[in-house]
Design a protein around this motif. Structure first.
Motif, PDB file in Angstrom:
ATOM      1  N   PHE A 105       0.842  -1.190   0.000  1.00 50.42           N
ATOM      2  CA  PHE A 105       0.000   0.000   0.000  1.00 50.42           C
ATOM      3  C   PHE A 105       0.880   1.244   0.000  1.00 50.42           C
ATOM      4  N   ASP A 106       0.287   2.357  -0.413  1.00 48.56           N
ATOM      5  CA  ASP A 106       0.970   3.646  -0.341  1.00 48.56           C
ATOM      6  C   ASP A 106       0.988   4.122   1.102  1.00 48.56           C
ATOM      7  N   SER A 107       1.662   5.232   1.314  1.00 50.03           N
ATOM      8  CA  SER A 107       1.644   5.892   2.616  1.00 50.03           C
ATOM      9  C   SER A 107       0.239   6.435   2.880  1.00 50.03           C
ATOM     10  N   TYR A 108      -0.121   6.577   4.145  1.00 53.24           N
ATOM     11  CA  TYR A 108      -1.437   7.094   4.497  1.00 53.24           C
ATOM     12  C   TYR A 108      -1.691   8.458   3.877  1.00 53.24           C
ATOM     13  N   THR A 109      -0.626   9.223   3.607  1.00 54.73           N
ATOM     14  CA  THR A 109      -0.821  10.565   3.030  1.00 54.73           C
ATOM     15  C   THR A 109      -1.487  10.501   1.667  1.00 54.73           C
ATOM     16  N   GLU A 110      -1.290   9.420   0.928  1.00 54.66           N
ATOM     17  CA  GLU A 110      -1.933   9.252  -0.375  1.00 54.66           C
ATOM     18  C   GLU A 110      -3.430   9.028  -0.240  1.00 54.66           C
ATOM     19  N   TYR A 111      -3.867   8.424   0.855  1.00 57.83           N
ATOM     20  CA  TYR A 111      -5.276   8.121   1.049  1.00 57.83           C
ATOM     21  C   TYR A 111      -6.032   9.250   1.749  1.00 57.83           C
ATOM     22  N   THR A 112      -5.292  10.193   2.324  1.00 59.60           N
ATOM     23  CA  THR A 112      -5.953  11.238   3.111  1.00 59.60           C
ATOM     24  C   THR A 112      -5.768  12.630   2.532  1.00 59.60           C
ATOM     25  N   LYS A 113      -5.087  12.757   1.384  1.00 57.52           N
ATOM     26  CA  LYS A 113      -4.874  14.095   0.848  1.00 57.52           C
ATOM     27  C   LYS A 113      -6.156  14.628   0.230  1.00 57.52           C
ATOM     28  N   GLU A 114      -6.276  15.941   0.259  1.00 60.40           N
ATOM     29  CA  GLU A 114      -7.445  16.644  -0.280  1.00 60.40           C
ATOM     30  C   GLU A 114      -7.444  16.558  -1.790  1.00 60.40           C
ATOM     31  N   GLU A 115      -8.627  16.312  -2.346  1.00 59.30           N
ATOM     32  CA  GLU A 115      -8.777  16.352  -3.802  1.00 59.30           C
ATOM     33  C   GLU A 115      -8.859  17.799  -4.245  1.00 59.30           C
ATOM     34  N   VAL A 116      -8.141  18.119  -5.299  1.00 57.77           N
ATOM     35  CA  VAL A 116      -8.120  19.518  -5.790  1.00 57.77           C
ATOM     36  C   VAL A 116      -8.962  19.633  -7.030  1.00 57.77           C
TER      37      VAL A 116
END
Length: 116
Positions: A105-116
């Motif tokens: 899996f990716d880092s949690y930051t990939e799953y929690t970043k804001e969609e722009v």
């Protein structure tokens, strides 16, 4: 041979080595008896005896050492004719099958970043 030392007194102020990259991610999927994904709006409860916690924890550390993306293990409940211990545990007869798997899996930051 590698050896792992786990300190039983957890210092919550200090990050463990496995926490630093933020990719210590798990995915739980719940399936019905036909194999349909019913993960949404359900809960999973796993109850383990003390020795099952120790056994599974030990085997999970060994599995991490021999990690392979996609590697998986099926653990079926015991019954009068079929008693099997796998990954350090035996499943209660009223349990459902448990599938333990390895996945990258990716880092949690990939799953929690804001969609722009």
């Amino acid at each position: 041979m590698s050896e792992y030392i786990i300190h039983l007194n957890n210092d919550f102020d200090k990050e463990e080595a496995f926490e630093i990259t933020g990719d210590n991610i798990g995915l739980v999927t719940v399936m019905d008896s036909s194999g349909n994904d019913i993960t949404t709006n359900c809960r999973v409860q796993i109850t383990l005896s003390k020795n099952a916690l120790l056994g599974l924890g030990t085997e999970l550390i060994r599995l991490a050492h021999d990690y392979g993306d996609g590697k998986h293990f099926h653990i079926e409940p015991i019954n009068k004719e079929y008693v099997v211990q796998s990954k350090g545990i035996m499943l209660h007869p009223e349990s459902c099958e448990l599938i333990l798997g390895c996945g990258d899996f990716d880092s949690y930051t990939e799953y929690t970043k804001e969609e722009v």
